[in-house]
Design a protein around this motif. Structure first.
Motif, PDB file in Angstrom:
ATOM      1  N   ASP A 144       0.820  -1.208   0.000  1.00 44.58           N
ATOM      2  CA  ASP A 144       0.000   0.000   0.000  1.00 44.58           C
ATOM      3  C   ASP A 144       0.859   1.265   0.000  1.00 44.58           C
ATOM      4  N   VAL A 145       2.037   1.217   0.619  1.00 44.19           N
ATOM      5  CA  VAL A 145       2.945   2.368   0.599  1.00 44.19           C
ATOM      6  C   VAL A 145       3.448   2.600  -0.822  1.00 44.19           C
ATOM      7  N   VAL A 146       3.911   1.534  -1.467  1.00 46.04           N
ATOM      8  CA  VAL A 146       4.425   1.645  -2.830  1.00 46.04           C
ATOM      9  C   VAL A 146       3.320   2.120  -3.775  1.00 46.04           C
ATOM     10  N   GLU A 147       2.138   1.540  -3.653  1.00 47.45           N
ATOM     11  CA  GLU A 147       1.018   1.922  -4.523  1.00 47.45           C
ATOM     12  C   GLU A 147       0.679   3.403  -4.359  1.00 47.45           C
ATOM     13  N   TYR A 148       0.627   3.861  -3.109  1.00 49.12           N
ATOM     14  CA  TYR A 148       0.290   5.263  -2.841  1.00 49.12           C
ATOM     15  C   TYR A 148       1.269   6.201  -3.542  1.00 49.12           C
ATOM     16  N   PHE A 149       2.554   5.935  -3.386  1.00 52.36           N
ATOM     17  CA  PHE A 149       3.544   6.831  -3.981  1.00 52.36           C
ATOM     18  C   PHE A 149       3.606   6.685  -5.501  1.00 52.36           C
ATOM     19  N   ARG A 150       3.499   5.467  -6.013  1.00 49.32           N
ATOM     20  CA  ARG A 150       3.515   5.274  -7.467  1.00 49.32           C
ATOM     21  C   ARG A 150       2.345   5.987  -8.131  1.00 49.32           C
ATOM     22  N   GLU A 151       1.184   5.955  -7.481  1.00 54.40           N
ATOM     23  CA  GLU A 151       0.005   6.611  -8.049  1.00 54.40           C
ATOM     24  C   GLU A 151       0.174   8.117  -8.134  1.00 54.40           C
ATOM     25  N   SER A 152       1.132   8.662  -7.395  1.00 56.29           N
ATOM     26  CA  SER A 152       1.356  10.110  -7.436  1.00 56.29           C
ATOM     27  C   SER A 152       2.134  10.524  -8.683  1.00 56.29           C
ATOM     28  N   GLY A 153       2.561   9.549  -9.482  1.00 61.56           N
ATOM     29  CA  GLY A 153       3.185   9.850 -10.770  1.00 61.56           C
ATOM     30  C   GLY A 153       4.692   9.870 -10.744  1.00 61.56           C
ATOM     31  N   GLU A 154       5.242  10.361 -11.846  1.00 57.08           N
ATOM     32  CA  GLU A 154       6.685  10.405 -12.015  1.00 57.08           C
ATOM     33  C   GLU A 154       7.332  11.179 -10.862  1.00 57.08           C
ATOM     34  N   GLY A 155       8.447  10.681 -10.396  1.00 59.83           N
ATOM     35  CA  GLY A 155       9.143  11.311  -9.282  1.00 59.83           C
ATOM     36  C   GLY A 155       8.718  10.756  -7.932  1.00 59.83           C
ATOM     37  N   TRP A 156       7.956   9.654  -7.942  1.00 61.45           N
ATOM     38  CA  TRP A 156       7.427   9.118  -6.695  1.00 61.45           C
ATOM     39  C   TRP A 156       8.535   8.689  -5.745  1.00 61.45           C
ATOM     40  N   GLN A 157       9.651   8.202  -6.263  1.00 59.83           N
ATOM     41  CA  GLN A 157      10.741   7.779  -5.382  1.00 59.83           C
ATOM     42  C   GLN A 157      11.367   8.975  -4.680  1.00 59.83           C
ATOM     43  N   THR A 158      11.449  10.092  -5.383  1.00 58.32           N
ATOM     44  CA  THR A 158      11.970  11.319  -4.771  1.00 58.32           C
ATOM     45  C   THR A 158      11.034  11.793  -3.671  1.00 58.32           C
ATOM     46  N   ARG A 159       9.720  11.726  -3.929  1.00 60.16           N
ATOM     47  CA  ARG A 159       8.761  12.126  -2.899  1.00 60.16           C
ATOM     48  C   ARG A 159       8.845  11.219  -1.682  1.00 60.16           C
ATOM     49  N   LEU A 160       9.023   9.948  -1.891  1.00 59.08           N
ATOM     50  CA  LEU A 160       9.177   9.017  -0.773  1.00 59.08           C
ATOM     51  C   LEU A 160      10.424   9.374   0.025  1.00 59.08           C
ATOM     52  N   ASP A 161      11.519   9.694  -0.664  1.00 57.15           N
ATOM     53  CA  ASP A 161      12.745  10.120   0.008  1.00 57.15           C
ATOM     54  C   ASP A 161      12.496  11.383   0.826  1.00 57.15           C
ATOM     55  N   GLU A 162      11.744  12.329   0.276  1.00 58.42           N
ATOM     56  CA  GLU A 162      11.441  13.579   0.981  1.00 58.42           C
ATOM     57  C   GLU A 162      10.639  13.320   2.251  1.00 58.42           C
ATOM     58  N   VAL A 163       9.687  12.385   2.188  1.00 59.45           N
ATOM     59  CA  VAL A 163       8.894  12.035   3.373  1.00 59.45           C
ATOM     60  C   VAL A 163       9.803  11.448   4.451  1.00 59.45           C
ATOM     61  N   LEU A 164      10.713  10.580   4.040  1.00 59.36           N
ATOM     62  CA  LEU A 164      11.642   9.987   5.012  1.00 59.36           C
ATOM     63  C   LEU A 164      12.594  11.042   5.584  1.00 59.36           C
ATOM     64  N   GLN A 165      13.032  11.982   4.754  1.00 59.24           N
ATOM     65  CA  GLN A 165      13.887  13.070   5.234  1.00 59.24           C
ATOM     66  C   GLN A 165      13.138  13.913   6.274  1.00 59.24           C
ATOM     67  N   ALA A 166      11.864  14.199   6.026  1.00 59.61           N
ATOM     68  CA  ALA A 166      11.049  14.976   6.968  1.00 59.61           C
ATOM     69  C   ALA A 166      10.887  14.215   8.284  1.00 59.61           C
TER      70      ALA A 166
END
Length: 96
Positions: A65-87
């Motif tokens: 469900d974590v992967v699906e949520y971020f993938r559904e947000s489109g291109e750059g999803w891995q960067t957004r996941l990294d940003e969430v972890l950084q926060a």
């Protein structure tokens, strides 16, 4: 394989357009895009070699469900996941 045997290359894709697993021979046969499609190569931006890598390539297992949520947000999803972890790190370092 001996000299009497003819090597038949498999197509890279099947009838449905799925790409098969590439072999070392496939990779060795690839040519630079500028050799194959010079006009396209002119418009594709190129990225220089990174002087100092800023990220580390790893393998990680995440909940589907974590992967699906971020993938559904489109291109750059891995960067957004990294940003969430950084926060998360920043917030929890303040609390410590």
């Amino acid at each position: 394989m001996n000299d009497n045997t003819t090597h038949v290359e498999k197509p890279l894709t099947d009838e449905g357009g799925e790409v098969r697993e590439l072999t070392a021979a496939d990779m060795a046969a690839f040519r630079p895009i500028g050799d194959v499609l010079p006009e396209l190569a002119k418009i594709i931006p190129t990225r220089g070699k990174q002087k100092t890598p800023t990220k580390e390539r790893i393998t990680i297992r995440l909940s589907a469900d974590v992967v699906e949520y971020f993938r559904e947000s489109g291109e750059g999803w891995q960067t957004r996941l990294d940003e969430v972890l950084q926060a998360y790190i920043a917030e929890h370092r303040k609390a410590a």
